[in-house]
Design an enzyme around this catalytic site. Structure first.
Site, mmCIF file in Angstrom:
data_model
loop_
_atom_site.group_PDB
_atom_site.id
_atom_site.type_symbol
_atom_site.label_atom_id
_atom_site.label_comp_id
_atom_site.label_asym_id
_atom_site.label_seq_id
_atom_site.Cartn_x
_atom_site.Cartn_y
_atom_site.Cartn_z
ATOM 1 N N ASP A 193 -7.611 19.693 -13.382
ATOM 2 C CA ASP A 193 -7.856 18.466 -13.928
ATOM 3 C C ASP A 193 -7.584 18.411 -15.386
ATOM 4 O OD1 ASP A 193 -9.148 16.189 -15.154
ATOM 5 O OD2 ASP A 193 -10.996 16.427 -13.692
ATOM 6 N N TYR A 241 -17.023 17.964 -14.287
ATOM 7 C CA TYR A 241 -17.163 16.600 -14.548
ATOM 8 C C TYR A 241 -18.116 15.983 -13.302
ATOM 9 C CZ TYR A 241 -17.016 11.440 -13.779
ATOM 10 O OH TYR A 241 -17.258 10.185 -13.592
ATOM 11 N N ARG A 260 0.943 -1.258 -0.015
ATOM 12 C CA ARG A 260 -0.069 0.067 0.211
ATOM 13 C C ARG A 260 0.854 1.324 -0.168
ATOM 14 N NH1 ARG A 260 -1.761 1.504 4.613
ATOM 15 N NH2 ARG A 260 -2.386 -0.560 5.383
ATOM 16 N N LYS A 279 -8.329 7.441 -18.805
ATOM 17 C CA LYS A 279 -8.901 8.086 -20.277
ATOM 18 C C LYS A 279 -7.583 8.177 -21.097
ATOM 19 C CE LYS A 279 -12.676 8.343 -18.303
ATOM 20 N NZ LYS A 279 -12.858 9.223 -17.056
HETATM 21 C C1 LIG Z 1 -12.569 15.259 -16.370
HETATM 22 C C2 LIG Z 1 -12.596 13.820 -15.593
HETATM 23 N N1 LIG Z 1 -12.150 14.230 -14.368
HETATM 24 C C3 LIG Z 1 -12.298 13.110 -13.561
HETATM 25 C C4 LIG Z 1 -12.966 11.953 -14.008
HETATM 26 C C5 LIG Z 1 -12.856 10.661 -12.915
HETATM 27 O O1 LIG Z 1 -12.187 9.606 -13.052
HETATM 28 P P1 LIG Z 1 -12.313 8.080 -12.917
HETATM 29 O O2 LIG Z 1 -13.481 7.612 -13.711
HETATM 30 O O3 LIG Z 1 -10.979 7.822 -13.129
HETATM 31 O O4 LIG Z 1 -12.285 8.182 -11.582
HETATM 32 C C6 LIG Z 1 -13.620 11.847 -15.061
HETATM 33 C C7 LIG Z 1 -14.364 10.272 -15.289
HETATM 34 O O5 LIG Z 1 -14.827 10.600 -16.292
HETATM 35 C C8 LIG Z 1 -13.312 12.953 -16.075
HETATM 36 O O6 LIG Z 1 -14.035 12.738 -17.196
#
Ligand SMILES: Cc1ncc(COP(=O)(O)O)c(C=O)c1O
Length: 358
Positions: free
Chosen positions: A149, A77, A25, A174
């Protein structure tokens, strides 16, 4: 190749004397290789990887204390919005959801309690652009941290640390992974003290990815630049083609010269990416559903950034947790369709969309 160190613990030489690894961990060599790789591609000093993008976001919010305030976007998001409103508001952290493309709006909410500014750019799903440099000047003036982000742009198109951000976050699920086969998140930063705090949260809260998942993201990163070039060229061609389609009302893509964020996007991004959204002239959920269930190459699914093209309906899928009145205010209308343009043959993709739009 970096081996997959599929172990939960490490044999120690003597009590209190280990070979650099104690328990998985806290440390894992496959994960460490990936943490170094994500730092390098974001032009940062330190990387930390998490079991999902949301877990990476969660670690950042755990830097805060009750009474602290966060300024973030009103069109970010949906899962980030849900984490902030449903999990953290009850712990006394105050979130201001504002129009982040207008630094004046951000300024209005800045005060002595502001500890974090959270930026997503381009935004999901409306492809709005926020000026990272301008926002970093505001966060610095208040001594607040700025986290970007960078999921939609990927490090190939944009490096927020170079533009003044303190932390970059990715849903590595992604573009970094790139093949729709892993859930993961990461943070990259330059400040050693911040790295220590976030590492403490990572190991204390335990949202770490397994070594196999780290291996997959390491492999994905090797082709990131090639995939991104194709995502961008396919995205550009489809954006222009959709814009001239008689049944399409509006196309959201930051590479259009008349896009309100074009000048900033041109300044802070190297290209405009393969994410775009559009609305139908007949704006109804039924009409959108007809298109969404008729494509053959675009698969109907949440997520983005993989080599395969995906199509989705933010109002009923990724952004379903945002109440209708709220989302309508920000342009997330009933027929809004988002596509993640993959790396397939672009003519095949356009034929597929054309047949589905009808
Ligand atoms: C812009 C954005 N930030 C964060 C996330 C969250 O990521 P995760 O699905 O890997 O937890 C997403 C997921 O779709 C996203 O599109």
């Amino acid at each position: 190749m970096t081996p997959i160190f599929q172990t939960s613990t490490y044999v120690q030489e003597a009590p209190g004397k280990n070979k650099g690894y104690e328990y998985a961990r806290s440390q894992n060599p496959t994960r460490q290789a990936l943490e170094e790789a994500v730092a390098v591609i974001e032009n940062g000093k330190f990387g930390l990887v998490f079991s999902s993008g949301v877990a990476a976001t969660d670690a950042v919010i755990k830097l805060l204390a009750p009474g602290d305030e966060v300024i973030c976007g009103n069109d970010m998001y949906g899962g980030t919005y849900r984490l902030f409103t449903k999990v953290y508001e009850k712990f006394g952290i105050r979130f201001h959801y504002v129009n982040m493309h207008d630094p004046v709006e951000i300024k209005k909410h800045l005060n002595g309690s502001t500890k974090l500014i959270w930026v997503e750019t381009p935004t999901n799903p409306l492809m709005n652009i926020c000026d990272i440099t301008a926002i970093s000047e505001l966060s610095r003036s208040q001594g607040a941290l700025l986290c970007v982000d960078n999921t939609f742009a990927s490090p190939f198109l944009q490096n927020p640390l170079d533009l003044g951000a303190d932390m970059v976050m990715h849903s590595a699920t992604k573009y970094l992974g790139g093949h729709s086969d892993v859930i993961q998140g990461c943070l990259v930063m330059n400040d050693g003290g911040l790295r220590e705090k976030l590492y403490f949260i990572q190991k204390s809260c335990g949202a770490v990815p397994g070594p196999m998942d780290c291996f997959l993201v390491l492999r994905g990163i090797k082709t990131l630049h090639l995939r991104m070039e194709r995502h961008c060229s396919n995205g550009k061609k489809i954006a222009h083609w959709l814009r001239n389609h008689p049944k399409i009302s509006k196309v959201y893509w930051p590479g259009f010269e008349d896009h309100p964020g074009y000048a900033v996007a041109k300044k802070q991004m190297r290209d405009f990416g393969g994410m775009l959204s559009f609305t139908l002239k007949e704006d109804s959920v039924e009409n959108a559903m007809r298109v969404l269930s008729s494509t053959k190459l675009f698969s109907l699914a949440e997520s983005l950034g993989g080599v395969e093209s995906l199509i989705n309906h933010p109002a009923s899928m990724t952004h379903a947790s945002i109440p209708r009145e709220e989302r309508m205010k920000y342009g997330l209308t009933d027929s809004l369709i988002r596509i993640s343009v993959g790396i397939e043959d672009v003519d095949d993709l356009m034929h597929d969309l054309d047949a589905a739009i009808g």
